[in-house]
Design a protein around this motif. Structure first.
Motif, PDB file in Angstrom:
ATOM      1  N   TYR A  96      34.908  34.821  33.712  1.00 45.10           N
ATOM      2  CA  TYR A  96      35.715  33.879  33.412  1.00 45.10           C
ATOM      3  C   TYR A  96      34.952  32.576  32.767  1.00 45.10           C
ATOM      4  O   TYR A  96      35.836  31.547  32.917  1.00 45.10           O
ATOM      5  CB  TYR A  96      36.283  33.469  34.850  1.00 45.10           C
ATOM      6  N   LEU A  97      33.875  32.830  32.521  1.00 45.14           N
ATOM      7  CA  LEU A  97      33.146  31.407  31.893  1.00 45.14           C
ATOM      8  C   LEU A  97      33.958  30.844  30.712  1.00 45.14           C
ATOM      9  O   LEU A  97      34.797  31.694  29.846  1.00 45.14           O
ATOM     10  CB  LEU A  97      31.970  31.589  31.255  1.00 45.14           C
ATOM     11  N   PRO A  98      34.466  29.761  30.548  1.00 46.93           N
ATOM     12  CA  PRO A  98      35.160  29.012  29.667  1.00 46.93           C
ATOM     13  C   PRO A  98      34.593  28.880  28.227  1.00 46.93           C
ATOM     14  O   PRO A  98      35.026  28.389  27.217  1.00 46.93           O
ATOM     15  CB  PRO A  98      35.537  27.683  30.043  1.00 46.93           C
ATOM     16  N   LYS A  99      33.556  29.766  28.138  1.00 51.89           N
ATOM     17  CA  LYS A  99      32.750  29.917  26.762  1.00 51.89           C
ATOM     18  C   LYS A  99      32.598  31.444  26.316  1.00 51.89           C
ATOM     19  O   LYS A  99      32.517  32.160  27.367  1.00 51.89           O
ATOM     20  CB  LYS A  99      31.569  29.218  26.847  1.00 51.89           C
ATOM     21  N   VAL A 100      32.521  31.684  25.153  1.00 52.21           N
ATOM     22  CA  VAL A 100      32.217  33.055  24.952  1.00 52.21           C
ATOM     23  C   VAL A 100      30.739  33.450  25.061  1.00 52.21           C
ATOM     24  O   VAL A 100      29.764  32.647  24.983  1.00 52.21           O
ATOM     25  CB  VAL A 100      32.403  33.309  23.466  1.00 52.21           C
ATOM     26  N   VAL A 101      30.711  34.634  25.660  1.00 50.06           N
ATOM     27  CA  VAL A 101      29.338  35.110  26.138  1.00 50.06           C
ATOM     28  C   VAL A 101      28.838  36.412  25.289  1.00 50.06           C
ATOM     29  O   VAL A 101      29.615  37.261  25.357  1.00 50.06           O
ATOM     30  CB  VAL A 101      29.160  35.386  27.810  1.00 50.06           C
ATOM     31  N   ILE A 102      27.719  36.151  24.661  1.00 48.88           N
ATOM     32  CA  ILE A 102      27.220  37.386  23.779  1.00 48.88           C
ATOM     33  C   ILE A 102      26.056  38.070  24.454  1.00 48.88           C
ATOM     34  O   ILE A 102      25.056  37.247  24.752  1.00 48.88           O
ATOM     35  CB  ILE A 102      27.193  37.140  22.290  1.00 48.88           C
ATOM     36  N   ALA A 103      25.941  39.166  24.605  1.00 48.45           N
ATOM     37  CA  ALA A 103      24.847  40.129  25.168  1.00 48.45           C
ATOM     38  C   ALA A 103      24.019  40.748  24.112  1.00 48.45           C
ATOM     39  O   ALA A 103      24.590  41.207  23.176  1.00 48.45           O
ATOM     40  CB  ALA A 103      25.166  41.337  26.314  1.00 48.45           C
ATOM     41  N   GLN A 104      22.757  40.271  24.093  1.00 50.65           N
ATOM     42  CA  GLN A 104      21.861  40.908  23.063  1.00 50.65           C
ATOM     43  C   GLN A 104      20.947  41.704  23.854  1.00 50.65           C
ATOM     44  O   GLN A 104      20.010  41.503  24.563  1.00 50.65           O
ATOM     45  CB  GLN A 104      21.022  39.608  22.490  1.00 50.65           C
ATOM     46  N   VAL A 105      21.257  42.975  23.767  1.00 46.99           N
ATOM     47  CA  VAL A 105      20.599  44.131  24.446  1.00 46.99           C
ATOM     48  C   VAL A 105      19.642  44.797  23.590  1.00 46.99           C
ATOM     49  O   VAL A 105      19.816  45.575  22.917  1.00 46.99           O
ATOM     50  CB  VAL A 105      21.770  45.295  24.937  1.00 46.99           C
ATOM     51  N   ASP A 106      18.248  44.410  23.810  1.00 50.22           N
ATOM     52  CA  ASP A 106      17.220  44.913  23.191  1.00 50.22           C
ATOM     53  C   ASP A 106      16.359  45.630  24.134  1.00 50.22           C
ATOM     54  O   ASP A 106      15.493  45.211  24.619  1.00 50.22           O
ATOM     55  CB  ASP A 106      16.503  44.053  22.393  1.00 50.22           C
ATOM     56  N   CYS A 147      35.017  47.674  38.563  1.00 50.54           N
ATOM     57  CA  CYS A 147      36.317  46.759  38.325  1.00 50.54           C
ATOM     58  C   CYS A 147      36.580  46.268  36.938  1.00 50.54           C
ATOM     59  O   CYS A 147      37.551  46.112  36.304  1.00 50.54           O
ATOM     60  CB  CYS A 147      36.284  45.659  39.284  1.00 50.54           C
ATOM     61  N   PHE A 148      35.365  45.820  36.358  1.00 48.01           N
ATOM     62  CA  PHE A 148      35.085  45.557  35.123  1.00 48.01           C
ATOM     63  C   PHE A 148      35.250  46.572  34.065  1.00 48.01           C
ATOM     64  O   PHE A 148      35.749  46.378  32.983  1.00 48.01           O
ATOM     65  CB  PHE A 148      33.828  44.482  34.895  1.00 48.01           C
ATOM     66  N   LEU A 149      34.496  47.631  34.232  1.00 51.27           N
ATOM     67  CA  LEU A 149      34.252  48.625  33.299  1.00 51.27           C
ATOM     68  C   LEU A 149      35.649  49.349  33.088  1.00 51.27           C
ATOM     69  O   LEU A 149      35.873  49.673  31.762  1.00 51.27           O
ATOM     70  CB  LEU A 149      33.249  49.781  33.823  1.00 51.27           C
ATOM     71  N   LYS A 150      36.495  49.267  34.081  1.00 45.32           N
ATOM     72  CA  LYS A 150      37.963  49.846  33.564  1.00 45.32           C
ATOM     73  C   LYS A 150      38.591  49.071  32.512  1.00 45.32           C
ATOM     74  O   LYS A 150      39.729  49.351  31.969  1.00 45.32           O
ATOM     75  CB  LYS A 150      38.710  50.069  34.911  1.00 45.32           C
ATOM     76  N   GLN A 151      38.271  47.699  32.559  1.00 42.69           N
ATOM     77  CA  GLN A 151      38.887  47.060  31.451  1.00 42.69           C
ATOM     78  C   GLN A 151      38.382  47.410  30.136  1.00 42.69           C
ATOM     79  O   GLN A 151      39.110  47.051  28.930  1.00 42.69           O
ATOM     80  CB  GLN A 151      38.710  45.397  31.487  1.00 42.69           C
ATOM     81  N   GLN A 213      40.526  32.739  28.151  1.00 44.43           N
ATOM     82  CA  GLN A 213      41.431  32.929  29.530  1.00 44.43           C
ATOM     83  C   GLN A 213      42.499  33.820  29.379  1.00 44.43           C
ATOM     84  O   GLN A 213      42.838  34.653  30.335  1.00 44.43           O
ATOM     85  CB  GLN A 213      41.647  31.500  29.752  1.00 44.43           C
ATOM     86  N   LEU A 214      43.307  33.793  28.229  1.00 47.85           N
ATOM     87  CA  LEU A 214      44.408  34.429  27.882  1.00 47.85           C
ATOM     88  C   LEU A 214      44.254  36.100  28.220  1.00 47.85           C
ATOM     89  O   LEU A 214      44.923  36.772  28.937  1.00 47.85           O
ATOM     90  CB  LEU A 214      44.826  34.306  26.579  1.00 47.85           C
ATOM     91  N   ILE A 215      42.971  36.490  27.760  1.00 46.76           N
ATOM     92  CA  ILE A 215      42.735  38.167  27.782  1.00 46.76           C
ATOM     93  C   ILE A 215      42.384  38.028  29.204  1.00 46.76           C
ATOM     94  O   ILE A 215      42.659  39.065  29.931  1.00 46.76           O
ATOM     95  CB  ILE A 215      41.607  38.357  27.115  1.00 46.76           C
ATOM     96  N   THR A 216      41.303  37.400  29.753  1.00 43.12           N
ATOM     97  CA  THR A 216      40.847  37.752  31.421  1.00 43.12           C
ATOM     98  C   THR A 216      41.843  37.456  32.536  1.00 43.12           C
ATOM     99  O   THR A 216      41.679  38.185  33.231  1.00 43.12           O
ATOM    100  CB  THR A 216      39.820  36.860  31.489  1.00 43.12           C
ATOM    101  N   GLN A 217      42.610  36.515  31.969  1.00 42.56           N
ATOM    102  CA  GLN A 217      43.654  36.134  33.235  1.00 42.56           C
ATOM    103  C   GLN A 217      44.843  37.056  33.276  1.00 42.56           C
ATOM    104  O   GLN A 217      45.497  36.905  34.180  1.00 42.56           O
ATOM    105  CB  GLN A 217      43.594  34.690  33.402  1.00 42.56           C
ATOM    106  N   THR A 218      45.169  37.735  32.091  1.00 41.93           N
ATOM    107  CA  THR A 218      46.456  38.452  32.112  1.00 41.93           C
ATOM    108  C   THR A 218      46.207  40.141  31.953  1.00 41.93           C
ATOM    109  O   THR A 218      46.924  40.748  32.302  1.00 41.93           O
ATOM    110  CB  THR A 218      47.385  38.082  30.654  1.00 41.93           C
ATOM    111  N   ASN A 219      45.121  40.388  31.572  1.00 42.34           N
ATOM    112  CA  ASN A 219      44.855  41.758  31.551  1.00 42.34           C
ATOM    113  C   ASN A 219      44.698  42.512  32.896  1.00 42.34           C
ATOM    114  O   ASN A 219      45.025  43.608  32.799  1.00 42.34           O
ATOM    115  CB  ASN A 219      43.177  41.872  31.171  1.00 42.34           C
TER     116      ASN A 219
END
Length: 258
Positions: A96-106, A147-151, A213-219
């Motif tokens: 729900y962070l109000p900023k975009v979070v990018i994971a850098q998986v190395d 719970c999140f994976l199914k999204q 927010q539109l995506i996370t709160q309505t999905n």
């Protein structure tokens, strides 16, 4: 003691770095709390528009560390609920962070480490990185992250990877829709940076926030209910004989006969 999490800001990008390379960036309560605090700091930082999550060393995160697993065997039900809520707070803070979070998986992202990558909005990974939710192999369950994976993935894929506990490549993770991009190790830092800068320079900060927010709160309007149930399941499974057997065998490096 060296900081478990590093935080720096440049060009409106906050970089949060997991810093336990000697433990393959394995999760424990202290690291989980430190990560949560770092993400809250980024959320409240007016100089920050986008957040990058990465890790030092050769692993993104190997999941729970051995000392943490040993402690879980001694916990009461109430302590396990509190511990599960700690992980839930980290995941929901990122989600729900109000900023975009990018994971850098190395490097490898396994069990809780895979969950950490799953929660992020955009995921880059190197071809050598492996993913997997291996919890069932040691008598545990990937409750909260499910719970999140199914999204992100279909129900059939979720069942396949959660029930088998298999590890899989970044290319397979891409096919599953678990991640967004596969990029060479020599280029991932630059590619993630350029992607983050493109968001900073090409999009309204308020629009990014509201769109997320539109995506996370309505999905999934039942997400909170799912998480509450997952916390209880997490705590309950830790009292099972299979969990005790699995953790004991894992810690003693013995083959587990299920």
């Amino acid at each position: 003691m060296e900081n478990l999490v590093l935080y720096q800001v440049a060009e409106r990008i906050a970089t949060i770095t997991i810093n336990r390379p000697d433990k393959r960036n394995a999760l424990n309560p202290q690291l989980i709390s430190a990560l949560t605090a770092a993400f809250i700091r980024a959320a409240e930082d007016d100089l920050v528009k986008v957040v990058i999550l990465n890790a030092n060393g050769g692993s993104f995160s190997a999941g729970a560390d051995l000392g943490y697993l040993q402690q879980l065997q001694q916990n009461s039900f109430e302590e396990n609920v509190a511990d599960s809520n700690r992980l839930k707070k980290l995941f929901t803070t990122i989600y729900y962070l109000p900023k975009v979070v990018i994971a850098q998986v190395d490097g490898h992202a396994i069990a809780g480490g895979c969950g950490l990558a799953t929660i992020c909005d955009i995921v880059f990974a190197t071809p050598e990185s492996n993913f997997g939710y291996t919890e069932v192999k040691i008598g545990f369950v990937p409750a909260i992250v499910s719970c999140f994976l199914k999204q992100k993935v279909s129900e059939s894929v979720a069942k396949e990877i959660l029930l088998t506990g298999k590890t899989f490549s970044a290319e397979q993770a891409l096919k599953y829709n678990l991640i967004n991009f596969v990029t060479n190790s020599s280029e991932i830092h630059q590619n993630v940076r350029e992607f983050a800068l493109s968001l900073c320079n090409g999009s309204s900060g308020n629009s990014l926030m509201v769109t997320k927010q539109l995506i996370t709160q309505t999905n999934n309007p039942l997400l909170e209910k799912c998480l509450e149930t997952a916390v209880q399941i997490n705590a309950r499974v830790r009292e099972s004989e299979d969990f005790k057997k699995g953790i004991s065998s894992f810690l003693n490096k013995e083959k587990i006969n299920w």
